[in-house]
Design a protein around this motif. Structure first.
Motif, PDB file in Angstrom:
ATOM      1  N   PRO A 261       0.853  -1.234  -0.161  1.00  0.00           N
ATOM      2  CA  PRO A 261       0.034   0.105   0.200  1.00  0.00           C
ATOM      3  C   PRO A 261       0.750   1.324   0.141  1.00  0.00           C
ATOM      4  N   LEU A 262       2.238   1.071   0.339  1.00  0.00           N
ATOM      5  CA  LEU A 262       2.999   2.534   0.239  1.00  0.00           C
ATOM      6  C   LEU A 262       3.736   2.566  -1.165  1.00  0.00           C
ATOM      7  N   SER A 263       3.317   1.737  -2.050  1.00  0.00           N
ATOM      8  CA  SER A 263       3.757   1.960  -3.232  1.00  0.00           C
ATOM      9  C   SER A 263       3.586   3.227  -3.780  1.00  0.00           C
ATOM     10  N   GLN A 264       2.453   3.714  -3.466  1.00  0.00           N
ATOM     11  CA  GLN A 264       1.763   5.203  -3.895  1.00  0.00           C
ATOM     12  C   GLN A 264       2.725   6.246  -3.587  1.00  0.00           C
ATOM     13  N   PHE A 265       3.637   5.954  -2.486  1.00  0.00           N
ATOM     14  CA  PHE A 265       4.509   7.321  -2.157  1.00  0.00           C
ATOM     15  C   PHE A 265       5.771   7.015  -2.693  1.00  0.00           C
ATOM     16  N   LEU A 266       6.204   5.996  -3.427  1.00  0.00           N
ATOM     17  CA  LEU A 266       7.443   5.784  -4.130  1.00  0.00           C
ATOM     18  C   LEU A 266       7.653   7.038  -4.841  1.00  0.00           C
ATOM     19  N   GLU A 267       9.077   7.440  -4.898  1.00  0.00           N
ATOM     20  CA  GLU A 267       9.788   8.457  -5.809  1.00  0.00           C
ATOM     21  C   GLU A 267      10.998   7.894  -6.282  1.00  0.00           C
ATOM     22  N   ASP A 268      11.163   7.293  -7.376  1.00  0.00           N
ATOM     23  CA  ASP A 268      12.420   6.557  -7.905  1.00  0.00           C
ATOM     24  C   ASP A 268      13.117   5.624  -6.706  1.00  0.00           C
ATOM     25  N   GLU A 269      12.074   4.635  -6.363  1.00  0.00           N
ATOM     26  CA  GLU A 269      12.343   3.651  -5.256  1.00  0.00           C
ATOM     27  C   GLU A 269      12.502   4.121  -4.036  1.00  0.00           C
ATOM     28  N   ILE A 270      12.600   5.304  -3.690  1.00  0.00           N
ATOM     29  CA  ILE A 270      12.581   5.682  -2.646  1.00  0.00           C
ATOM     30  C   ILE A 270      11.248   6.245  -1.759  1.00  0.00           C
ATOM     31  N   LEU A 271      11.091   5.937  -0.802  1.00  0.00           N
ATOM     32  CA  LEU A 271       9.858   6.197   0.135  1.00  0.00           C
ATOM     33  C   LEU A 271       9.990   7.568   0.283  1.00  0.00           C
ATOM     34  N   SER A 272       8.960   8.630  -0.379  1.00  0.00           N
ATOM     35  CA  SER A 272       8.934  10.001  -0.369  1.00  0.00           C
ATOM     36  C   SER A 272       8.481  10.464   0.859  1.00  0.00           C
ATOM     37  N   ALA A 273       9.365  11.188   1.719  1.00  0.00           N
ATOM     38  CA  ALA A 273       8.579  11.581   3.001  1.00  0.00           C
ATOM     39  C   ALA A 273       7.583  12.814   2.807  1.00  0.00           C
ATOM     40  N   LEU A 359      11.300   6.540  12.372  1.00  0.00           N
ATOM     41  CA  LEU A 359      11.740   7.611  11.764  1.00  0.00           C
ATOM     42  C   LEU A 359      10.624   8.330  11.480  1.00  0.00           C
ATOM     43  N   VAL A 360      10.734   9.792  11.382  1.00  0.00           N
ATOM     44  CA  VAL A 360       9.628  10.933  11.253  1.00  0.00           C
ATOM     45  C   VAL A 360      10.034  11.497   9.844  1.00  0.00           C
ATOM     46  N   PRO A 361       9.153  12.158   9.054  1.00  0.00           N
ATOM     47  CA  PRO A 361       9.280  12.749   7.810  1.00  0.00           C
ATOM     48  C   PRO A 361      10.000  14.429   8.214  1.00  0.00           C
ATOM     49  N   LYS A 362      11.224  14.009   8.711  1.00  0.00           N
ATOM     50  CA  LYS A 362      11.736  15.560   8.947  1.00  0.00           C
ATOM     51  C   LYS A 362      12.764  15.783   7.794  1.00  0.00           C
ATOM     52  N   HIS A 363      12.649  17.083   7.395  1.00  0.00           N
ATOM     53  CA  HIS A 363      13.542  17.375   6.210  1.00  0.00           C
ATOM     54  C   HIS A 363      14.969  17.658   6.722  1.00  0.00           C
ATOM     55  N   ALA A 364      16.357  17.052   6.026  1.00  0.00           N
ATOM     56  CA  ALA A 364      17.512  17.491   6.206  1.00  0.00           C
ATOM     57  C   ALA A 364      17.609  18.836   5.760  1.00  0.00           C
ATOM     58  N   LYS A 365      18.709  19.620   6.591  1.00  0.00           N
ATOM     59  CA  LYS A 365      18.923  20.893   6.078  1.00  0.00           C
ATOM     60  C   LYS A 365      20.013  20.578   4.647  1.00  0.00           C
ATOM     61  N   GLU A 366      19.823  21.426   3.576  1.00  0.00           N
ATOM     62  CA  GLU A 366      20.515  21.364   2.620  1.00  0.00           C
ATOM     63  C   GLU A 366      20.729  22.429   2.057  1.00  0.00           C
ATOM     64  N   GLY A 367      21.961  23.138   2.156  1.00  0.00           N
ATOM     65  CA  GLY A 367      22.388  24.410   1.911  1.00  0.00           C
ATOM     66  C   GLY A 367      21.420  25.493   2.534  1.00  0.00           C
ATOM     67  N   LYS A 368      20.779  26.248   1.661  1.00  0.00           N
ATOM     68  CA  LYS A 368      19.718  27.152   2.389  1.00  0.00           C
ATOM     69  C   LYS A 368      18.433  26.574   2.465  1.00  0.00           C
ATOM     70  N   GLY A 369      18.078  25.347   1.710  1.00  0.00           N
ATOM     71  CA  GLY A 369      16.831  24.767   1.713  1.00  0.00           C
ATOM     72  C   GLY A 369      16.767  23.417   2.401  1.00  0.00           C
ATOM     73  N   PHE A 370      15.936  22.606   2.022  1.00  0.00           N
ATOM     74  CA  PHE A 370      15.770  21.258   2.645  1.00  0.00           C
ATOM     75  C   PHE A 370      15.881  20.102   1.605  1.00  0.00           C
ATOM     76  N   GLN A 371      16.057  19.033   2.054  1.00  0.00           N
ATOM     77  CA  GLN A 371      15.922  17.705   1.369  1.00  0.00           C
ATOM     78  C   GLN A 371      14.746  17.251   1.664  1.00  0.00           C
ATOM     79  N   GLU A 372      13.832  16.995   0.907  1.00  0.00           N
ATOM     80  CA  GLU A 372      12.334  16.931   1.490  1.00  0.00           C
ATOM     81  C   GLU A 372      12.074  15.407   1.520  1.00  0.00           C
ATOM     82  N   GLU A 373      12.868  14.539   0.922  1.00  0.00           N
ATOM     83  CA  GLU A 373      12.718  13.087   0.913  1.00  0.00           C
ATOM     84  C   GLU A 373      13.104  12.346   1.967  1.00  0.00           C
ATOM     85  N   THR A 374      13.876  12.978   3.107  1.00  0.00           N
ATOM     86  CA  THR A 374      14.508  12.319   3.991  1.00  0.00           C
ATOM     87  C   THR A 374      13.749  12.031   5.378  1.00  0.00           C
ATOM     88  N   TRP A 375      14.021  11.106   5.971  1.00  0.00           N
ATOM     89  CA  TRP A 375      13.481  10.513   7.468  1.00  0.00           C
ATOM     90  C   TRP A 375      14.689  10.798   8.362  1.00  0.00           C
TER      91      TRP A 375
END
Length: 522
Positions: A261-273, A359-375
């Motif tokens: 059921p979580l396949s709907q949230f995949l993005e290039d084989e990564i579970l998109s947070a 694991l919580v859907p918290k985005h990692a800091k990436e430069g001045k923005g965020f990496q939105e697919e991280t947990w």
């Protein structure tokens, strides 16, 4: 930061007389810890730690601050001081040795409890000058990276009076009626949401997990804030560490059958947070419109935050966080974390590490923005368990005979930060600081000072001052290790800028020097 010397210290220096340092509890008859032999009163001996092995009782110890000048020892006065000296001479030194010399810039471990109260005029009843010291100027605080030279559990003239602190704690107490009323409202709303989520594809296994200060019994002021985790077990996944952080990960499935059921949230084989959190918010937003008996609104999404924040009846804030539950071994980044062997025991540490992690859907800091697919790793359930069973003695705070002031110190530290954030809310210097920073520093201090006697309720003023000192060390050295992930620095410059840490350090130092006016008058 050089330690301040009281008048009793100066009198001792002028007279040229010295006696060994003795804890206040030894001077009045120390209680023996449940895991110690009565023949060796622990309170009279400093525990070996980052300041080197414990010295023998009755010996004179030289301290060498950065300027290499020797401090004058404190002279205890009167018959009580003589008794305290005799007891210190009768005690036996600890066999433990220093094992933390390779920790680098980690703030030094705290020492075994206090010096004799004879060295502190303030704790003997003398009143401070009613005229406060001036606010801190730009040059009043050492530059970041300089370690604080004051040993942690050492007596300070600046230690606030326990009477005022106990008055603050009394003010922060929550009434049972208010607690029951707020909890009933929150439980009703959360029940609605869980029922709805269980009917949605991908969230059918959702269960509720209580976390946060309310459930840890360290909530202050009013029961108006709750943290609730909705956990979802996800078997057979693979974690890929993001950018050597040790805290953030990409999530992949080892096998990905079409019926997942979580396949709907995949993005290039990564579970998109971001995808999963977006659907989670959408479902909750729809469901709160179906709650007729309670006024519930959803607050705007905070950038980088994993929580969905609801405002109930215009006064109760509830942070709801989606959490993936993993019943596997903890990641290797946690191997040297959770340093509670000397505090709660190696057995307890092993038992805690056998529990699931989240694991919580918290985005990692990436430069001045965020990496939105991280947990991000979360151990809030372990933090709750530690606070519930916080003593070296298993019965600590469970009966009248064994009490400590650990939780009260944490409450005071949280209140101090809360009041400063409110006082300077227009400046936004303190926006990035949270109670989690305070709690993390508190856990480290507890691990460095594991004995229950080091947290005697009678020494509340001194213990709170030790907590303030340790937190200031972390701010000035810009180093606060995650308690579970030692390689992840919560005070790194890419998470919180140096100027904000300097600002908070100055304000805390000012508050301490002036008996914490931010706490109010009592």
């Amino acid at each position: 930061m050089q330690p301040r010397q009281g008048k009793a210290t100066r009198r001792a220096s002028e007279a040229g007389a010295t006696v060994p340092e003795v804890s206040a509890r030894s001077a009045r008859g120390a209680r023996t810890d449940c895991n110690e032999s009565p023949a060796a009163p622990e309170a009279a001996l400093p525990e070996a730690g980052k300041f080197g092995p414990a010295r023998k009782s009755g010996s004179r110890q030289k301290k060498s601050p950065p300027d290499t000048q020797e401090r004058s020892p404190v002279r205890a006065t009167g018959a009580r001081a003589k008794k305290a000296t005799q007891r210190a001479q009768d005690a036996r030194p600890s066999d433990s040795t220093s094992a933390a010399g390779a920790e680098g810039l980690e703030p030094p471990a705290a020492r075994e409890p206090a010096l004799s109260r004879a060295g502190s005029r303030r704790q003997r009843g003398a009143r401070c000058s009613p005229k406060p010291r001036p606010p801190p100027g730009p040059g009043d605080v050492p530059s970041p990276g300089l370690p604080v030279s004051v040993p942690i559990l050492e007596q300070r003239d600046a230690a606030p009076g326990a009477k005022k602190l106990r008055a603050v704690l009394e003010k922060l107490k929550l009434s049972h009626q208010d607690i029951s009323k707020a909890a009933k409202v929150v439980n009703g709303v959360v029940g609605h949401l869980v029922h709805r989520l269980k009917c949605e594809s991908g969230f059918g296994g959702i269960e509720r997990l209580h976390t946060g200060s309310y459930y840890e019994h360290v909530k202050i002021s009013a029961p108006n804030e709750f943290d609730v985790m909705f956990k979802l077990e996800v078997p057979r996944i693979q974690l890929e560490e993001y950018s050597d952080t040790g805290a953030y990960y990409f999530v992949k499935f080892k096998r990905n059958p079409k019926e997942n059921p979580l396949s709907q949230f995949l993005e290039d084989e990564i579970l998109s947070a971001s995808k999963m959190l977006s659907k989670f918010r959408k479902i909750i937003k729809e469901e709160i419109n179906n709650i007729k008996d309670t006024d519930v609104i959803m607050k705007r999404k905070r950038q980088g935050s994993p929580a969905v924040t609801l405002l109930i009846n215009k006064e109760i804030s509830v942070d709801i966080t989606l959490a993936l539950e993993l019943k596997t071994s903890w990641p290797t980044s946690t191997q040297d974390g959770l340093p509670v062997k000397n505090w709660l025991s190696a057995k307890v540490r092993q038992q805690l590490r056998l529990k699931p992690f989240y694991l919580v859907p918290k985005h990692a800091k990436e430069g001045k923005g965020f990496q939105e697919e991280t947990w991000r790793l979360s151990f809030s359930h372990i933090e709750k368990e530690i606070l519930s069973n916080h003593g070296k003695c298993k019965t600590c705070c469970e009966n009248k005979e064994t009490k400590c002031c650990r939780k009260n110190c944490l409450k005071l530290m949280k209140y101090l930060l809360e009041q400063l954030k409110e006082k300077f809310k227009d400046k936004k210097h303190l926006d990035k600081f949270s109670s989690y920073h305070v709690k993390t520093a508190f856990f480290h201090l507890c691990a460095d000072n594991p004995q229950d006697s080091q947290w005697d309720p009678k020494d509340l003023g001194l213990c709170f001052d030790n907590c303030v000192t340790y937190f200031l060390q972390c701010l000035r050295t810009e180093k606060l290790k995650n308690f579970f992930i030692p390689g992840f620095n919560l005070f790194s410059s890419n998470l919180i800028d140096t100027s904000s840490k300097e600002f908070l350090s100055k304000q805390i130092e000012y508050e301490r020097n002036n008996e914490f006016p931010v706490f109010g008058e009592f």
